[in-house]
Motif scaffolding. Sequence first.
Motif, PDB file in Angstrom:
ATOM      1  N   VAL A  84       0.940  -1.071   0.206  1.00  0.00           N
ATOM      2  CA  VAL A  84       0.096  -0.064  -0.065  1.00  0.00           C
ATOM      3  C   VAL A  84       0.908   1.198  -0.077  1.00  0.00           C
ATOM      4  O   VAL A  84       1.583   1.330   1.047  1.00  0.00           O
ATOM      5  CB  VAL A  84      -0.983   0.028   1.339  1.00  0.00           C
ATOM      6  N   HIS A  85       0.584   2.152  -0.879  1.00  0.00           N
ATOM      7  CA  HIS A  85       1.470   3.444  -1.026  1.00  0.00           C
ATOM      8  C   HIS A  85       0.428   4.649  -0.638  1.00  0.00           C
ATOM      9  O   HIS A  85      -0.679   4.530  -0.995  1.00  0.00           O
ATOM     10  CB  HIS A  85       1.885   3.630  -2.399  1.00  0.00           C
ATOM     11  N   GLN A  86       1.002   5.475   0.429  1.00  0.00           N
ATOM     12  CA  GLN A  86       0.405   6.392   0.997  1.00  0.00           C
ATOM     13  C   GLN A  86       0.883   7.758   0.563  1.00  0.00           C
ATOM     14  O   GLN A  86       2.083   7.726   0.655  1.00  0.00           O
ATOM     15  CB  GLN A  86       0.305   6.278   2.623  1.00  0.00           C
ATOM     16  N   ASP A  87       0.233   8.715   0.411  1.00  0.00           N
ATOM     17  CA  ASP A  87       0.429  10.162   0.067  1.00  0.00           C
ATOM     18  C   ASP A  87      -0.547  10.839   0.530  1.00  0.00           C
ATOM     19  O   ASP A  87      -1.545  10.571   1.030  1.00  0.00           O
ATOM     20  CB  ASP A  87       1.266  10.389  -1.313  1.00  0.00           C
ATOM     21  N   CYS A  91      -4.606   6.470   0.255  1.00  0.00           N
ATOM     22  CA  CYS A  91      -3.827   5.307   0.147  1.00  0.00           C
ATOM     23  C   CYS A  91      -4.204   4.643  -1.325  1.00  0.00           C
ATOM     24  O   CYS A  91      -5.090   5.099  -1.966  1.00  0.00           O
ATOM     25  CB  CYS A  91      -4.506   4.335   0.964  1.00  0.00           C
ATOM     26  N   GLU A  92      -3.183   4.022  -1.836  1.00  0.00           N
ATOM     27  CA  GLU A  92      -3.123   3.692  -3.125  1.00  0.00           C
ATOM     28  C   GLU A  92      -2.531   2.001  -3.337  1.00  0.00           C
ATOM     29  O   GLU A  92      -1.690   1.827  -2.644  1.00  0.00           O
ATOM     30  CB  GLU A  92      -2.503   4.442  -4.096  1.00  0.00           C
ATOM     31  N   ILE A  93      -3.454   1.183  -3.990  1.00  0.00           N
ATOM     32  CA  ILE A  93      -3.000  -0.190  -3.818  1.00  0.00           C
ATOM     33  C   ILE A  93      -3.033  -0.569  -5.440  1.00  0.00           C
ATOM     34  O   ILE A  93      -4.241  -0.326  -6.138  1.00  0.00           O
ATOM     35  CB  ILE A  93      -3.796  -1.162  -3.238  1.00  0.00           C
ATOM     36  N   GLN A  94      -2.574  -1.518  -5.886  1.00  0.00           N
ATOM     37  CA  GLN A  94      -2.712  -2.111  -7.274  1.00  0.00           C
ATOM     38  C   GLN A  94      -2.890  -3.707  -7.108  1.00  0.00           C
ATOM     39  O   GLN A  94      -1.981  -4.267  -6.341  1.00  0.00           O
ATOM     40  CB  GLN A  94      -1.320  -2.040  -8.167  1.00  0.00           C
ATOM     41  N   LEU A  95      -3.744  -4.040  -7.603  1.00  0.00           N
ATOM     42  CA  LEU A  95      -4.516  -5.294  -7.428  1.00  0.00           C
ATOM     43  C   LEU A  95      -4.372  -6.298  -8.663  1.00  0.00           C
ATOM     44  O   LEU A  95      -4.754  -5.617  -9.831  1.00  0.00           O
ATOM     45  CB  LEU A  95      -5.837  -5.378  -6.763  1.00  0.00           C
ATOM     46  N   LYS A 157      -5.737  -9.777  -5.611  1.00  0.00           N
ATOM     47  CA  LYS A 157      -5.053 -10.001  -4.440  1.00  0.00           C
ATOM     48  C   LYS A 157      -3.822  -8.773  -4.859  1.00  0.00           C
ATOM     49  O   LYS A 157      -3.920  -8.242  -6.081  1.00  0.00           O
ATOM     50  CB  LYS A 157      -4.180 -11.362  -5.025  1.00  0.00           C
ATOM     51  N   PRO A 158      -3.183  -8.682  -3.900  1.00  0.00           N
ATOM     52  CA  PRO A 158      -2.131  -7.547  -4.060  1.00  0.00           C
ATOM     53  C   PRO A 158      -1.173  -7.799  -5.186  1.00  0.00           C
ATOM     54  O   PRO A 158      -0.803  -9.037  -5.364  1.00  0.00           O
ATOM     55  CB  PRO A 158      -1.466  -7.242  -2.758  1.00  0.00           C
ATOM     56  N   PHE A 159      -1.025  -6.877  -6.039  1.00  0.00           N
ATOM     57  CA  PHE A 159      -0.039  -7.299  -7.278  1.00  0.00           C
ATOM     58  C   PHE A 159       1.540  -7.400  -6.613  1.00  0.00           C
ATOM     59  O   PHE A 159       2.151  -6.618  -5.959  1.00  0.00           O
ATOM     60  CB  PHE A 159      -0.109  -6.007  -7.942  1.00  0.00           C
TER      61      PHE A 159
END
Length: 792
Positions: A84-87, A91-95, A157-159
């Motif tokens: 998980v990327h946060q700014d 929050c941002e996630i690639q699945l 699923k998380p990439f």
Amino acid sequence: MQTACYHCGTANLNNQFSAVVLGELRHFCCPGCQGVAQAIVHNGLENYYSFRSELAPKAVIEGDLDILQALRLFDEKSVSDEFVHQDQKGCEIQLSIAGINCAACGWLIEKQLSQLNGVKKVGANVVAKRLVVVWDEQQLKLSQILQKIQQIGYDAKPFAPEQHEALQQHENKILLKRLGLAGLMTMQVMMLNLGVFFDWFGHIDSETLQYFSWVSLILSTPVALYSAMGFYQSAWKALKAGAVNMDVPISFALLSIYISGCYATLTHSGQSYFESLCMFVFLLLISRFLEQNARYKAAQISANLLNHMPTMATLLIKGEHQLVLAKTLVAGQQVVVKVGQIIPIDGKVIQGVAQVNESMLTGEFELVTKHPQDSVYAGTINQVGTIVVEVSHALKLSLANQINQLQQAAMLAKPKIALLADRMAQYFVIFVLFAAVASFTTWHFIESDRAFWVAISVLIATCPCALGLATPVSLSCAIANLNKQGVLLKRADVLEQLNNIDWVGLDKTGTLTEGKFVLQTLHNLSELSDQQILTLAASLEQFSSHPIASVFKHHFDLLEVNNAKELIAQGIIGHIAGKEYRIGSNTLMDVVIPLHLQGLSVYLACENQLLAAFKLNDNLRQDSHALLDSFKPRHVELLSGDNLHVVQQLAQTLKISDWHGQLNPQQKLALIKQAQHSGHRVLMVGDGINDAPVLAQADVSITLGMSTDIAKSSADIILLENSLQKIPVLFKIAAKTQAIIQQNMLWALAYNILILPLAVLGILSPLAAVIGMSLSSLLVVLNASRLLRYRA
């Protein structure tokens, strides 16, 4: 033997429940804990058991509660930190998403997730089978997002490159099994029925014909219920969510043929068309297999960046080497990189000299020499020499990972033509269903025996698969091509907007010039020595973010500066030994500058006294002339914060008639807004440091170089290679992409418009309808794949 439950630690008397976790057989106290553990492994979260600091609570089975408990692990910071990327945006996630087959699948997921409170952005990349979600963790948990995706009917699923590749291979194997079964059964059923149709077996009595019908039914059933299962599952997911996709009419047609054939066989009445059913499924699966492989090739080019990321690193601890996981490295640690090894982390060289292959980032295969204090990047290859690298930050924050995030974020913003195609495809599917019903009803009164098959032909022939694929496949191929050349897009819609640009703003320093300043002349107007002047300048310039500051970086005996303040595009003000010093452009000076020193780049003043003036030299980029030629006939203006004399000289050299000097960021922004207010579509090319406001305001913005803060850049397009040569290439690929999208859209629409009357009038047979639909979709994919090989 009594042991403790591996999941919750409860006493386990009989070891009845077990599962393989982290490569070993583990025992659990109850089926609840066993189910949660299996769900954790299934979702790729085995590392939870490696990193957990305390045992989990005992699991209780209530329907799918074990799966929900597994999903809640994604909410734990120790687990989510990895993906998980946060700014400031959230929050941002690639699945990775299993089961996406067409643009309508992506549209369905986007529509359903966007209804959740807290979801800010969601974008599905159908070609790569990935999903990017941006959300507010204060309003929504990640487990709730994953649960919603499961409710729709997709597995998320998380990439991770390895797992994503395994998922692709798994889906490919399933498709091949279904295709192989359909092909085998089709041959058998076709041979049997062709013999009957063409009387190859001589006169056949009714009992034998009935026997052949039962054999055909038995052979066709695996095809109808297994090989075609992917179409049914996709259609059911859409209908369950209150929508329709391309597989709805296909599924309806296939089930109708099968059910009618079963009825005809059981009642000994009417005609069964099991051979047509098998052939339909076989041709549809061939088309989907070819489409999937063409789309996978496009996605693979973009994924290559992470596929070559290192997993291990050689950590240097007190002179000893220790092999560790690259993702466990933290800032400040030191790693050794030998010849031929992949650099495992972003960092700075502190010992040794090496030549590094950075082609995976820039697309250029020329080796780059790295000296102490030079930056190196994870995933690049050390070709010559051994170096010691000090880690700058964790692997998660590496340039390669940031690039990957930018690649996927590009799909969040869809071009207008893509949104139009999505809407058209949705409405067209509904239209196809109504057209099939209307055709059946009409033909029932004209020629009832043909009504059913005319409706089937309408359902299959006019399914808008090609229309749904026309834009996303083209965009994915274009983005993959640009990624391979070191050009990153943060928004997919910039390719569309580039074709409308008619006004270009260019920064000077670091854009048209190399940004590598050298001190040409020092005019010392004080009683201080030249060395003292340079020390004062260096002490102040250490607080500057402008490239000019690099001129003074070699003076290491710096003085203590208090209350240092940087004024963007002007300079630095600070106090040294109780006195106020200023260094920067003439607009920052509060003293009179002698006439013979006007027009120089940098001035140094103390209180009300001018101490020195510096004449700096910044070489023009070799490709600046070619860039300006490529912009014709667009209007070009030079926007610079440098002094008027220097800007005028550069403008004359490059033959730019409209130029502005001594601009602060607010003035640059005003010029951009003025151009937009006049109806122009504006492109801004800048260095991304002092030009952040104008880069954000422009319709399209480009920045150069591999900035360590690349993910936070205001630019829409980032050129990893510090060169202007890719900008003309970018415009040509944008034009080519638009042309191919228009070709695909025109073909998809023309095909459906031409084929519909043929199907409704009964001229088109169901078999011809399947072939036509498959070829139309395949043609769209193959046409778009030309963008992968396009070289401007």
